[in-house]
Write an enzyme that holds these catalytic residues in place. Structure first.
Site, PDB file in Angstrom:
ATOM      1  N   SER A  49       1.206  -1.417   0.193  1.00  0.00           N
ATOM      2  CA  SER A  49      -0.218  -0.467  -0.159  1.00  0.00           C
ATOM      3  C   SER A  49       1.041   1.729  -0.327  1.00  0.00           C
ATOM      4  O   SER A  49       2.115   0.638  -0.009  1.00  0.00           O
ATOM      5  CB  SER A  49      -0.560   0.057   1.221  1.00  0.00           C
ATOM      6  OG  SER A  49       0.101  -0.029   2.187  1.00  0.00           O
ATOM      7  N   ASP A  80      -1.088  -1.095  -4.146  1.00  0.00           N
ATOM      8  CA  ASP A  80      -2.679  -1.140  -3.471  1.00  0.00           C
ATOM      9  C   ASP A  80      -2.738   0.244  -3.757  1.00  0.00           C
ATOM     10  O   ASP A  80      -2.617   1.323  -2.620  1.00  0.00           O
ATOM     11  CB  ASP A  80      -2.561  -2.188  -1.994  1.00  0.00           C
ATOM     12  CG  ASP A  80      -3.336  -2.942  -1.960  1.00  0.00           C
ATOM     13  OD1 ASP A  80      -3.671  -3.000  -0.517  1.00  0.00           O
ATOM     14  OD2 ASP A  80      -4.875  -2.993  -2.771  1.00  0.00           O
ATOM     15  N   HIS A  81      -3.604   0.080  -3.560  1.00  0.00           N
ATOM     16  CA  HIS A  81      -4.598   1.475  -3.354  1.00  0.00           C
ATOM     17  C   HIS A  81      -3.424   2.343  -3.878  1.00  0.00           C
ATOM     18  O   HIS A  81      -3.563   3.377  -3.390  1.00  0.00           O
ATOM     19  CB  HIS A  81      -5.293   1.710  -2.326  1.00  0.00           C
ATOM     20  CG  HIS A  81      -6.236   0.756  -1.869  1.00  0.00           C
ATOM     21  ND1 HIS A  81      -7.957   0.642  -2.546  1.00  0.00           N
ATOM     22  CD2 HIS A  81      -6.896  -0.643  -1.085  1.00  0.00           C
ATOM     23  CE1 HIS A  81      -8.073   0.038  -1.984  1.00  0.00           C
ATOM     24  NE2 HIS A  81      -7.661  -0.438  -1.301  1.00  0.00           N
ATOM     25  N   HIS A 178     -13.048  -3.542   3.863  1.00  0.00           N
ATOM     26  CA  HIS A 178     -11.854  -3.329   4.390  1.00  0.00           C
ATOM     27  C   HIS A 178     -11.729  -3.922   6.570  1.00  0.00           C
ATOM     28  O   HIS A 178     -12.495  -3.305   6.743  1.00  0.00           O
ATOM     29  CB  HIS A 178     -10.622  -1.897   4.759  1.00  0.00           C
ATOM     30  CG  HIS A 178     -10.092  -2.176   3.285  1.00  0.00           C
ATOM     31  ND1 HIS A 178     -10.050  -0.922   2.493  1.00  0.00           N
ATOM     32  CD2 HIS A 178      -9.693  -3.054   2.004  1.00  0.00           C
ATOM     33  CE1 HIS A 178     -10.176  -1.109   1.281  1.00  0.00           C
ATOM     34  NE2 HIS A 178      -9.363  -2.375   1.033  1.00  0.00           N
ATOM     35  N   GLY A 179     -10.384  -4.261   6.554  1.00  0.00           N
ATOM     36  CA  GLY A 179     -10.460  -4.688   8.557  1.00  0.00           C
ATOM     37  C   GLY A 179     -11.246  -5.795   8.740  1.00  0.00           C
ATOM     38  O   GLY A 179     -11.622  -6.330   8.104  1.00  0.00           O
ATOM     39  N   SER A 211     -10.586 -11.055   3.867  1.00  0.00           N
ATOM     40  CA  SER A 211      -9.875 -10.757   4.691  1.00  0.00           C
ATOM     41  C   SER A 211     -10.465 -12.524   5.522  1.00  0.00           C
ATOM     42  O   SER A 211     -12.279 -11.925   5.751  1.00  0.00           O
ATOM     43  CB  SER A 211      -9.351 -10.545   5.867  1.00  0.00           C
ATOM     44  OG  SER A 211      -7.796 -10.394   5.536  1.00  0.00           O
ATOM     45  N   ASN A 251      -7.072  -9.937  -2.215  1.00  0.00           N
ATOM     46  CA  ASN A 251      -6.578  -9.161  -1.273  1.00  0.00           C
ATOM     47  C   ASN A 251      -6.842  -9.846   0.181  1.00  0.00           C
ATOM     48  O   ASN A 251      -8.087 -10.193   0.816  1.00  0.00           O
ATOM     49  CB  ASN A 251      -6.653  -7.466  -1.290  1.00  0.00           C
ATOM     50  CG  ASN A 251      -6.413  -7.042  -2.386  1.00  0.00           C
ATOM     51  OD1 ASN A 251      -6.377  -7.698  -3.650  1.00  0.00           O
ATOM     52  ND2 ASN A 251      -6.615  -5.894  -2.386  1.00  0.00           N
TER      53      ASN A 251
END
Ligand SMILES: O=C(COP(=O)(O)O)N(O)CCCCOP(=O)(O)O
Ligand code: NA
Ligand SMILES: [Zn+2]
Length: 305
Positions: A49, A80-81, A178-179, A211, A251
């Site tokens: 990132s 990434d991003h 995310h997260g 994730s 990802n």
């Protein structure tokens, strides 16, 4: 060997498996990811990132690119991003072989214009491009249809977007975020929407916020002194279904962070006298490697190198 993201992902989508894009910020994560890939004979994407670029600088980028070149399996080094044209240029200068320009928060025309500009620069130097359309956001199932449309990727827009920009792969919003807090319980993944996108977009599709945040890992993190709320991730069955529908790049960052940190906390807690970093970073590296290997098995990329 160092290859472009498209070389890895085109084959993955064509043959119906997924390839992990694992974020790294340091030596231990980089070693863990590459060792897992070589042991599993799996292609892999090392993702950095902008935060990683800032944190590790040349020490990180030079190490990642050099190790990717020497790897016995296909490896892409990915930004990434990427948030700006300038950020992408920096990654290109460092020898990255895949770059994401994320203008998904802009209006459609701005996203098209900025993505197109990055595609021209990256393609000029043989690097492939990931773009994003739609907003990463966990959605409760009962969210109103028009609100979902505003947030999630619109299939027809995606087709036009890819044709107008020339981007090589597309990050889609189908309910992930995310997260560690992806929604109460099992996040709702809009598989029918993904199926419609995949019909209109032949390019490899990318799943962010993928994730699993497995409960045993959350418990281990807590038992070692970590504090985390009601955490939940994407169910393995939803990952497999998404791959069968056209997702080729998955990802994963949070699961690696949780594993690494749980082990550092655990090792330090058990050995209060220890102050040799290798003694607590080493076991943490092994934990990351195990997570990466299990993700590769879930994605179906084992033996595909
Ligand atoms: O989609 C993902 C990861 O999803 P996950 O959180 O489900 O693992 N990613 O794109 C990884 C995001 C990494 C952010 O890094 P910084 O903290 O340096 O900004
Ligand atoms: Na990405
Ligand atoms: Zn992401």
């Amino acid at each position: 060997m160092l290859v472009t993201g498209l070389e890895i992902l085109r084959k993955a989508r064509a043959e119906g498996y997924g390839v992990g894009a694992f974020n790294t910020n340091n030596m231990e994560f980089t070693q863990a990811i590459l060792e897992a890939a070589e042991e599993m004979k799996s292609p892999v994407i090392l993702a950095l990132s902008e935060g990683a670029m800032k944190y590790g600088g040349r020490a990180l980028t030079r190490m990642v690119v050099a190790l990717a070149q020497e790897a016995r399996v296909p490896v892409a080094v990915h930004l990434d991003h990427g948030s700006s044209y300038e950020s992408v240029l920096k990654a290109l200068r460092e020898g990255f072989t895949s770059v994401m320009i994320d203008k998904s928060h802009e209006d459609f025309e701005t996203n098209v214009r900025e993505t197109k500009r990055v595609v021209e620069a990256a393609h000029a130097v043989g690097v492939t491009v990931e773009a994003e359309l739609g907003r990463l956001a966990g959605i409760e199932e009962h969210v109103a249809v028009d609100e979902k449309d505003a947030l999630l990727t619109n299939p027809e827009e995606a087709r036009i977007f890819m044709e107008r920009t020339g981007a090589d792969y597309l990050a889609v919003a189908i309910g992930t975020s995310h997260g560690a807090y992806k929604g109460k319980g099992r996040p709702f993944i809009d598989h029918p929407r993904l199926a419609r996108i995949a019909k209109l977009v032949p390019a490899p599709l990318v799943l962010h916020g993928a994730s699993a945040v497995p409960q045993e890992l959350v418990e281990r993190f807590r038992a070692a002194g970590g504090e985390i709320g009601e955490a939940s991730g994407i169910h393995p069955e939803d990952i497999k279904k998404a791959i069968s529908l056209g997702i080729a790049k998955i990802n994963t960052d949070t699961d690696l962070r949780l594993a690494f940190t749980a082990l550092v906390r655990e090792t330090l807690g058990k050995n209060p006298k220890e102050f040799d970093p290798r003694k607590y970073l080493g076991p943490a590296r092994e934990a990351v490697k195990e997570v990466v290997k299990s993700r590769m098995e879930l994605f179906g990329s084992v033996g595909r190198a």
